[in-house]
Design an enzyme around this catalytic site. Structure first.
Site, PDB file in Angstrom:
ATOM      1  N   ARG A  43      47.604  35.546  53.475  1.00 20.63           N
ATOM      2  CA  ARG A  43      47.045  33.950  53.709  1.00 20.63           C
ATOM      3  C   ARG A  43      48.340  33.398  54.781  1.00 20.63           C
ATOM      4  NH1 ARG A  43      47.146  35.091  48.316  1.00 20.63           N
ATOM      5  NH2 ARG A  43      44.935  35.023  47.426  1.00 20.63           N
ATOM      6  N   LYS A  87      49.374  33.083  45.256  1.00 18.29           N
ATOM      7  CA  LYS A  87      49.125  32.214  44.554  1.00 18.29           C
ATOM      8  C   LYS A  87      49.293  32.311  42.850  1.00 18.29           C
ATOM      9  CE  LYS A  87      44.449  31.010  46.709  1.00 18.29           C
ATOM     10  NZ  LYS A  87      42.996  30.897  46.619  1.00 18.29           N
ATOM     11  N   HIS A 105      42.664  32.337  59.092  1.00 19.14           N
ATOM     12  CA  HIS A 105      42.155  33.009  57.733  1.00 19.14           C
ATOM     13  C   HIS A 105      41.233  34.153  58.030  1.00 19.14           C
ATOM     14  CE1 HIS A 105      42.397  32.834  53.349  1.00 19.14           C
ATOM     15  NE2 HIS A 105      40.829  32.931  53.244  1.00 19.14           N
ATOM     16  N   ARG A 155      42.681  37.559  57.622  1.00 18.85           N
ATOM     17  CA  ARG A 155      42.817  38.163  56.468  1.00 18.85           C
ATOM     18  C   ARG A 155      41.610  38.532  56.164  1.00 18.85           C
ATOM     19  NH1 ARG A 155      45.095  37.695  51.426  1.00 18.85           N
ATOM     20  NH2 ARG A 155      43.896  37.089  49.694  1.00 18.85           N
ATOM     21  N   HIS A 213      44.329  39.524  45.238  1.00 15.23           N
ATOM     22  CA  HIS A 213      43.217  38.897  44.567  1.00 15.23           C
ATOM     23  C   HIS A 213      43.574  39.194  43.057  1.00 15.23           C
ATOM     24  CE1 HIS A 213      40.265  39.308  48.184  1.00 15.23           C
ATOM     25  NE2 HIS A 213      41.099  38.277  48.274  1.00 15.23           N
ATOM     26  N   TYR A 263      33.594  41.169  50.160  1.00 18.09           N
ATOM     27  CA  TYR A 263      33.607  41.893  51.509  1.00 18.09           C
ATOM     28  C   TYR A 263      32.387  42.976  51.440  1.00 18.09           C
ATOM     29  CZ  TYR A 263      37.865  39.541  51.976  1.00 18.09           C
ATOM     30  OH  TYR A 263      38.964  38.527  52.028  1.00 18.09           O
TER      31      TYR A 263
END
Length: 317
Positions: free
Chosen positions: A167, A192, A259, A262, A285, A294
């Protein structure tokens, strides 16, 4: 206790204990501030925790209706129905989070936020760049840079984004010491929620990073890896603006953002045969369902899976 004081404490809690992203904290804080401003007018005075405990489901719905009406005013930027639904969903999420915190820290009990309905929104599919555009991005953006130093920095940054799937915030939070903390071929990244992951560095990424490090104006271990003209950490807006300039020259759509690199990383890995679990680990993730988006965005991949798996795929056109 005043509600505004609780809002300040909650923001600190989200930042330091929950380790929520700065964007999430800012968005949630903004939403609750809007709510408290509305309830102050609604109740005719500054809002206390006691007032919040007494709010009914009708009160909360009144605020949401107020925000929906405000977003539809002609003077504001035109928004789609899906965009308004996403805003309402975020408002509901912010309310629930705030009241959960109040229950945890201040023993406040109000079931109304949990009874709010969350609107359905369309699932947004990733919009990656094509392989040629993704490969060309770093060199193209660096060619547009105003100085040779900025060119080396931008080449390293955008090579890193496409080569690792980071990110933009993760990349810009790196310091010089992070280049060697996990060895010269791996990079330790804090994503995150403060979760760490290791990502491998391709030779092209290592070469771009080393070239930039050699030219870095202040390569001390604690210095930001990517810095601005004054030596501070590079602002994401600078990187976004650089890519915007490049994409306009290339005739690419507005979706070609940092982004999107990514998304390109994950999509091109999947097209090359990488399994979803591996991509999930590399992307950081928390849930495999996020990575599965995806496969939904790649019609060719879906058709390939269908042809290989379905008993009757060899029949018909």
């Amino acid at each position: 206790m005043m509600a505004l004081d609780a809002l300040r404490d909650w923001s600190e809690w989200l930042t330091h204990e929950r380790r929520s992203s700065p964007r999430t904290v800012e968005a949630y804080q903004h939403d609750i501030l809007l709510a408290l401003t509305f309830f102050q007018q609604h109740l005719g005075g500054e809002v206390t925790l006691t007032d919040l405990e007494k709010l009914s489901l009708a009160d909360l719905r009144a605020w949401l209706a107020h925000e929906t009406a405000r977003s539809e005013q002609p003077t504001r930027r035109t928004t789609s129905a899906d965009s308004r639904a996403r805003s309402r969903a975020r408002h509901v999420s912010a309310l629930r989070s705030f009241f959960r915190y109040l229950g945890l820290r201040h023993d406040l009990s109000n079931p109304a936020p949990s009874l709010l309905a969350t609107p359905r929104t369309k699932k947004r599919l990733p919009r990656p760049l094509g392989e040629d555009a993704a490969r060309a991005a770093a060199e193209g953006i660096s060619d547009d840079a105003e100085t040779s130093l900025a060119a080396l920095r931008d080449r390293a940054l955008f090579t890193l984004l496409y080569g690792t799937g980071l990110r933009i915030g993760e990349a810009l939070s790196l310091n010089i010491r992070d280049l060697t903390n996990a060895g010269h071929t791996m990079l330790r990244v804090v994503g995150k929620g403060g979760k760490e992951r290791l990502v491998p560095l391709l030779p092209a990424v290592i070469e771009a990073l080393e070239s930039w490090k050699a030219a870095h104006p202040s390569p001390t271990p604690d210095a930001p890896l990517f810095c601005g003209v004054r030596g501070g950490r590079l602002n994401p807006g600078v990187a976004q603006r650089a890519m915007r300039t490049w994409r306009k020259g290339e005739g690419l759509p507005d979706s070609a953002t940092p982004h999107a690199l990514r998304h390109s990383f994950a999509t091109h890995l999947m097209e090359g045969g990488a399994d979803l679990r591996t991509i999930q680990e590399l992307m950081g993730h928390a849930s495999l369902s996020t990575t599965q988006a995806y496969t939904l965005a790649d019609e060719k991949h879906l058709l390939d899976v269908w042809r290989k798996a379905h008993p009757r795929s060899d029949q018909g056109s």
